[in-house]
Structure formats: C-alpha cells, structure tokens
Design a protein around this motif. Structure first.
Motif, short mmCIF file in Angstrom:
data_model
loop_
_atom_site.label_atom_id
_atom_site.label_comp_id
_atom_site.label_asym_id
_atom_site.label_seq_id
_atom_site.Cartn_x
_atom_site.Cartn_y
_atom_site.Cartn_z
N GLU A 144 0.85 -1.21 -0.01
CA GLU A 144 0.02 -0.08 0.13
C GLU A 144 0.95 1.30 -0.10
O GLU A 144 1.67 1.29 0.79
CB GLU A 144 -0.88 0.08 1.18
CG GLU A 144 -1.44 1.32 1.52
CD GLU A 144 -2.54 1.82 0.40
OE1 GLU A 144 -3.23 0.92 -0.27
OE2 GLU A 144 -2.27 3.12 -0.04
N ARG A 147 -10.06 5.10 -0.51
CA ARG A 147 -10.94 6.27 -0.49
C ARG A 147 -11.97 5.98 0.82
O ARG A 147 -13.14 6.82 0.88
CB ARG A 147 -11.84 6.35 -1.67
CG ARG A 147 -10.76 7.06 -2.90
CD ARG A 147 -11.53 6.71 -4.18
NE ARG A 147 -11.33 5.59 -4.71
CZ ARG A 147 -12.02 5.08 -5.50
NH1 ARG A 147 -13.22 5.26 -5.94
NH2 ARG A 147 -11.61 3.76 -5.94
N HIS A 203 -19.79 7.21 4.65
CA HIS A 203 -20.14 5.83 3.76
C HIS A 203 -21.38 5.40 4.27
O HIS A 203 -21.48 4.88 5.25
CB HIS A 203 -19.05 5.03 3.74
CG HIS A 203 -17.82 5.55 2.84
ND1 HIS A 203 -17.19 7.00 3.25
CD2 HIS A 203 -17.18 4.90 1.74
CE1 HIS A 203 -16.45 6.92 2.13
NE2 HIS A 203 -16.32 6.00 1.36
N VAL A 204 -22.31 5.17 3.29
CA VAL A 204 -23.45 4.37 3.43
C VAL A 204 -23.79 3.07 2.63
O VAL A 204 -23.28 3.16 1.42
CB VAL A 204 -24.74 5.49 2.94
CG1 VAL A 204 -26.01 4.68 3.32
CG2 VAL A 204 -24.86 6.67 3.74
N LEU A 215 3.79 0.00 -5.14
CA LEU A 215 4.06 -0.90 -6.44
C LEU A 215 4.63 0.14 -7.58
O LEU A 215 3.65 0.43 -8.31
CB LEU A 215 3.13 -2.05 -6.76
CG LEU A 215 3.53 -2.88 -7.72
CD1 LEU A 215 4.67 -3.99 -7.21
CD2 LEU A 215 2.48 -3.96 -8.37
N ASP A 275 -13.21 -0.66 -7.76
CA ASP A 275 -14.25 -0.25 -7.83
C ASP A 275 -14.88 0.03 -9.28
O ASP A 275 -16.14 0.13 -9.75
CB ASP A 275 -15.05 0.74 -6.85
CG ASP A 275 -14.29 2.18 -6.94
OD1 ASP A 275 -13.56 2.29 -7.74
OD2 ASP A 275 -14.75 3.13 -6.28
N ILE A 309 -18.72 0.72 -2.25
CA ILE A 309 -18.13 -0.44 -1.36
C ILE A 309 -18.32 -1.73 -1.91
O ILE A 309 -17.39 -2.63 -2.20
CB ILE A 309 -18.34 -0.16 0.08
CG1 ILE A 309 -17.57 1.18 0.66
CG2 ILE A 309 -17.91 -1.39 0.71
CD1 ILE A 309 -18.13 1.26 2.18
C1 LIG Z 1 -15.98 11.09 -0.38
C2 LIG Z 1 -16.43 9.90 -0.68
C3 LIG Z 1 -17.65 9.10 -0.37
C4 LIG Z 1 -18.39 7.83 -0.51
N1 LIG Z 1 -19.39 7.47 -0.27
C5 LIG Z 1 -19.82 6.19 -0.50
C6 LIG Z 1 -20.88 5.42 0.23
O1 LIG Z 1 -21.69 6.25 0.88
N2 LIG Z 1 -21.19 4.29 -0.03
C7 LIG Z 1 -20.34 3.49 -0.71
O2 LIG Z 1 -20.46 2.29 -1.04
N3 LIG Z 1 -19.27 4.00 -1.49
C8 LIG Z 1 -18.87 5.03 -1.16
N4 LIG Z 1 -17.77 5.74 -1.84
C9 LIG Z 1 -16.99 5.07 -2.61
C10 LIG Z 1 -16.10 3.95 -2.08
O3 LIG Z 1 -15.13 4.80 -0.93
C11 LIG Z 1 -15.13 3.42 -3.04
O4 LIG Z 1 -15.99 2.42 -3.88
C12 LIG Z 1 -14.20 2.22 -2.29
O5 LIG Z 1 -13.47 2.61 -1.21
C13 LIG Z 1 -13.08 2.08 -3.69
O6 LIG Z 1 -12.22 1.13 -3.11
P1 LIG Z 1 -11.00 0.67 -3.95
O7 LIG Z 1 -10.28 -0.41 -3.18
O8 LIG Z 1 -11.75 0.00 -5.22
O9 LIG Z 1 -10.30 1.91 -4.50
P2 LIG Z 1 -9.15 2.64 -3.57
O10 LIG Z 1 -9.94 3.16 -2.29
O11 LIG Z 1 -8.97 3.87 -4.39
O12 LIG Z 1 -8.08 1.80 -3.23
C14 LIG Z 1 -6.82 1.87 -4.07
C15 LIG Z 1 -5.46 1.73 -2.99
O13 LIG Z 1 -4.43 1.69 -3.99
C16 LIG Z 1 -3.33 2.49 -3.31
N5 LIG Z 1 -2.42 2.71 -4.53
C17 LIG Z 1 -2.45 3.72 -5.21
N6 LIG Z 1 -1.12 3.40 -6.08
C18 LIG Z 1 -0.60 2.34 -5.46
C19 LIG Z 1 0.56 1.67 -5.76
N7 LIG Z 1 1.38 2.16 -6.90
N8 LIG Z 1 1.19 0.71 -5.02
C20 LIG Z 1 0.28 0.36 -3.92
N9 LIG Z 1 -0.85 0.81 -3.66
C21 LIG Z 1 -1.28 1.95 -4.43
C22 LIG Z 1 -4.29 3.60 -2.91
O14 LIG Z 1 -3.33 4.30 -1.68
C23 LIG Z 1 -5.41 3.13 -2.24
O15 LIG Z 1 -5.40 2.82 -0.85
C24 LIG Z 1 -17.59 7.15 -1.45
C25 LIG Z 1 -16.30 7.53 -2.02
C26 LIG Z 1 -15.82 8.99 -1.32
C27 LIG Z 1 -14.34 9.56 -1.87
#
Ligand SMILES: Cc1cc2nc3c(=O)[nH]c(=O)nc-3n(C[C@H](O)[C@H](O)[C@H](O)COP(=O)(O)OP(=O)(O)OC[C@H]3O[C@@H](n4cnc5c(N)ncnc54)[C@H](O)[C@@H]3O)c2cc1C
Length: 400
Positions: A28, A36, A54-55, A220, A372, A382
């Motif tokens: 990470e 996010r 987040h809901v 990475l 996502d 989520i």
């Molecule tokens: C303000 C806000 C409100 C939201 N509200 C809701 C809600 O109410 N309900 C809901 O279901 N969803 C909500 N979401 C969406 C939800 O947060 C996301 O869909 C979910 O967190 C995405 O997860 P992910 O693992 O796909 O991506 P990310 O959370 O983007 O994870 C990617 C990870 O990769 C890491 N990374 C990046 N580059 C590298 C690298 N080169 N090497 C290693 N690690 C790296 C990043 O630091 C990060 O930790 C919201 C999002 C935001 C921003």
C-alpha cells in the motif's frame, strides 16, 4: 501472492486468498489501509472524521457480508426517515415528508406516487436493452414526481453523477437489484464509530490474524518479472493501474463528492441520524457521535468554491432543515473535505472503458485487476469494490 492496493478491493481480495490458504503480501502506497474509505484525526473539530460519510444499503450483500466476516460494525438505520425540500442552496423549506423505507410500494405511497409512476419505473427496470444517458434514454422520467423524489436522489447517491447524464443501463441494473433485494434492500447502514473503527481496522486485524503481511508506505512502482508461481492482483486506482499496464483501457473521467463536518458544542437529543435534502446544496445531512455532516454527490461544480463559502451554505441548510433543534447561527468548528476524484464518472463513455479482472489479450496473464472502477456491473461503491476484489481472488484461485 502479491496484492497491490489496500483499499476495500485489495482488502477483499486478500481476505479470500488468505482464507483459501495462500501466502499474501499486501503493498500500500499510503501510510494506512482504506484508500478512499478512511478516517483521519482533525485538529480543528477535535474529532476523528471520515473523508466522507459512507452508507451501505441493505441491497449491498457482498459489502455487508464482508463487514460481518472481518468483525466490523455497520448499523441499520430505522425504516423511516425525514426528507426536506429546499428552494435552492441555503434556501427556504418548500416541503417536508417522511420516507418509509419499506417495500417499494410503501416507499411509493410515502412519497405520494401513483400507478403511472410505478409503470414508468417498471418500464426502465425491465428494459434489458436500454442504453445511452438516462435523460436521453427515458426523456421525461426525471421531471416526473417519481424522478425528482426517488430516482434522482438515488442515482446521485449511488452513481455519483447528474442523473440525466448517468448510464441508463447501469441505472436499470441497480433498480433491478434493489427490487430483488426486497423491503430491507432500501435500508441505510452507517459505520459505527467511523470507517476506521467499523471496517478498516477490523479488516486489517483479520488479515494479520490470517498471516497476511501488510506493507504500508510501499508503492508498487513497476511489475516484477512474470513468475508462474506468483500471481499479482492490482487493486489500484485506474490511473495507477494504467501506469503499470499501459495497454488496458481505464475510465479516465471522475466525479467529485463534497463532505462538510461540523462539531457543535451540544446537540439536542432525538436528532435524526439521516435526513434527505432535495433542491439545496446538501443531498444528505447525517448526525453521528456529536458530528453533523453534509454530503453532496456529483459535486464537481462546487470543487473550486472557497471552503468558507461552502461551510456557510451548508450550516445555513442544516439550521433550516433541523429547525426544531434550535442550532446557533454562529458556525461551529468545521472541516470541509473535497474529494475531486471520489469515483469514476458513470456516464456511457466511462462505462464502456471498464475492464474485466482478466483479459486474455493482456501481455501479463499473471496479473488480475480489481477496484470499484473495473467491470463489475455495479456502481463504484464499497459493494462494487468488494465484488471486484472477490472476483479477482476467484480468478487467481481458478488458475492454480
Ligand atoms: C467522499 C466519498 C464518499 C463515498 N461514499 C460512499 C458511500 O456512501 N457508499 C459506498 O458504498 N461507497 C462510497 N464511496 C466509494 C467508496 O469509497 C469506493 O468505492 C471504495 O472505497 C473504492 O475502493 P477501491 O479499493 O476500489 O479503491 P481505492 O480506495 O482507491 O483503493 C486503491 C488503493 O491503492 C493504493 N495505491 C495507489 N497506487 C498504489 C501503488 N502504486 N502501489 C500500492 N498501492 C497503491 C491507494 O493508496 C489506495 O489505498 C465514497 C467515496 C468517497 C471518496
């Protein structure tokens, strides 16, 4: 096994792989897991805040099951909550009603919607060939009472886009899922004590107990040479995945979310935990652990506005909507969180670019995608992140 990215998708992939008995290393780039979906200490309010409230919905089975498997805590809110209509940002109240989150029929009744609305909704829900932006594919639907009272707030919250521009096929798919989930599918679930306490810390603890090695502050930067004994899950944001695998398509455009958290000295008892707002700047007002928060989805136009202006408008709306609470005119300590790239943009163009976890034409068959924004058939939430991580893990396990 290498998993890159400890957001929800990476955590979900790591959980399935570790539970299947694989040795997992999780890299990470940030100092903490969560991506996010994170909490942080804010010295201005003196509270630990979430980047955004987040809901989860009852119709998010994968996410709720993931919460349960890691020993996390999301709490289901009551089936009835208030809604307020305003005549503009910071404006006056034009209507109040209570939304009954029971069956779709109860929901329609509590909003005063009739058979014509139900038919219009069914027409969209059952159209397997609908495509294009919602505003073009179903002209007139969003201007009906149904569109304003139910569809637009739902699409803004779940797809984080102006409803007229939203991909109609994705909207129809989401509505089918909600309809199939039954009455509880509409219920809201909130993280108890914040995202870190309710989800991220328990997930990390569970992974550590399974022997997963988490390396924070370890990006990475390039793909290691192919190794038939080691698969790689890239659970990264789209731009980071594209840097490592330039031949994949990724959705480029994103949509913003605005959150503003207020920490008043005192709050009267009996405040609603969630209040839906239409017509103003806020889409939702949440009340949790002494903090009042507003959330605005599809907030791209607000990103360049000064934080003080946004905070003042938000506070005016909170005071108007929660008039019974007698909140002071003076603004309490406040934190404005602008997430410019909160999610991918769910318009037809963005949807067309979402890649699946595995692509046979990829020069690196040892690499599987999660996140996502990948092609889960779900909005970037989520639920979508968990499903993407689980699909990536299943693809890895199939190849062993
Ligand atoms: C303000 C806000 C409100 C939201 N509200 C809701 C809600 O109410 N309900 C809901 O279901 N969803 C909500 N979401 C969406 C939800 O947060 C996301 O869909 C979910 O967190 C995405 O997860 P992910 O693992 O796909 O991506 P990310 O959370 O983007 O994870 C990617 C990870 O990769 C890491 N990374 C990046 N580059 C590298 C690298 N080169 N090497 C290693 N690690 C790296 C990043 O630091 C990060 O930790 C919201 C999002 C935001 C921003």
């Amino acid at each position: 096994m290498l998993v890159a990215g400890a957001g929800i998708a990476g955590l979900a992939a790591a959980l399935d792989l570790a539970e299947a008995g694989l040795t997992v290393e999780l890299l990470e780039t940030a100092p903490q897991a969560g991506g996010r979906c994170r909490s942080f200490y804010d010295p201005v309010t003196g509270h630990r805040l979430d980047n955004g409230t987040h809901v989860l919905l009852g119709a998010n089975p994968a996410a709720l099951d993931f919460v349960r498997r890691v020993g996390g805590r999301f709490r289901e809110l009551p089936a009835i909550y208030p809604a307020v209509a305003l005549d503009g940002p910071g404006g006056e109240i034009t209507g109040r009603h209570a939304i009954r989150l029971g069956s779709p029929v109860q929901l329609m009744r509590s909003l005063g919607l009739g058979a014509g609305d139900l038919l219009a909704l069914a027409g969209l829900l059952l159209d397997g060939r609908v495509n294009g932006p919602l505003g073009t594919a179903r002209p007139g639907l969003l201007s009906r009472k149904l569109g304003q009272a139910v569809l637009a707030p739902l699409v803004r919250a779940a797809l984080n886009i102006d409803p007229a521009a939203a991909d109609a096929r994705l909207v129809a798919r989401m509505l089918r899922r909600l309809a199939l989930a039954g009455p509880r599918g509409f219920r809201l679930h909130l993280a108890e004590g914040g995202l870190d306490a309710a989800l991220i810390a328990p997930a990390v603890a569970r992974l550590r107990a399974l022997g997963v090695r988490l390396y924070p502050t370890t990006p990475l930067d390039r793909l290691p040479p192919p190794d038939p004994d080691r698969m790689i899950v890239l659970a990264l944001p789209p731009a980071a995945a594209h840097r490592l695998l330039p031949n994949i398509t990724v959705p480029r455009a994103s949509s913003a979310i605005l959150n503003i958290h207020y920490a008043p000295d005192q709050l009267p008892a009996g405040m609603p935990e969630a209040l839906m707002v239409t017509g103003g700047m806020a889409d939702w007002i949440f009340h949790r652990d002494g903090i009042l928060s507003i959330t605005t989805s599809a907030a791209d136009a607000l990103m360049d506005r000064p934080a003080e202006v946004l905070a003042a408008t938000g506070w005016a709306e909170i005071r108007t909507c929660l008039a019974m609470a007698g909140l002071p005119a003076a603004m309490p300590p406040v934190r404005v969180v602008k997430e410019k790239r909160a999610t991918m943009r769910h318009d037809p163009g963005g949807e067309a670019l979402r890649p699946g976890p595995v692509d046979r034409t990829r020069p690196r068959p040892d690499v599987v995608l999660a996140g996502d924004w990948t092609a889960t058939g779900l909005p970037a939430t989520i639920e979508g992140a968990v499903v993407s991580g689980q699909r990536a893990a299943a693809a890895v396990l199939r190849r062993r």
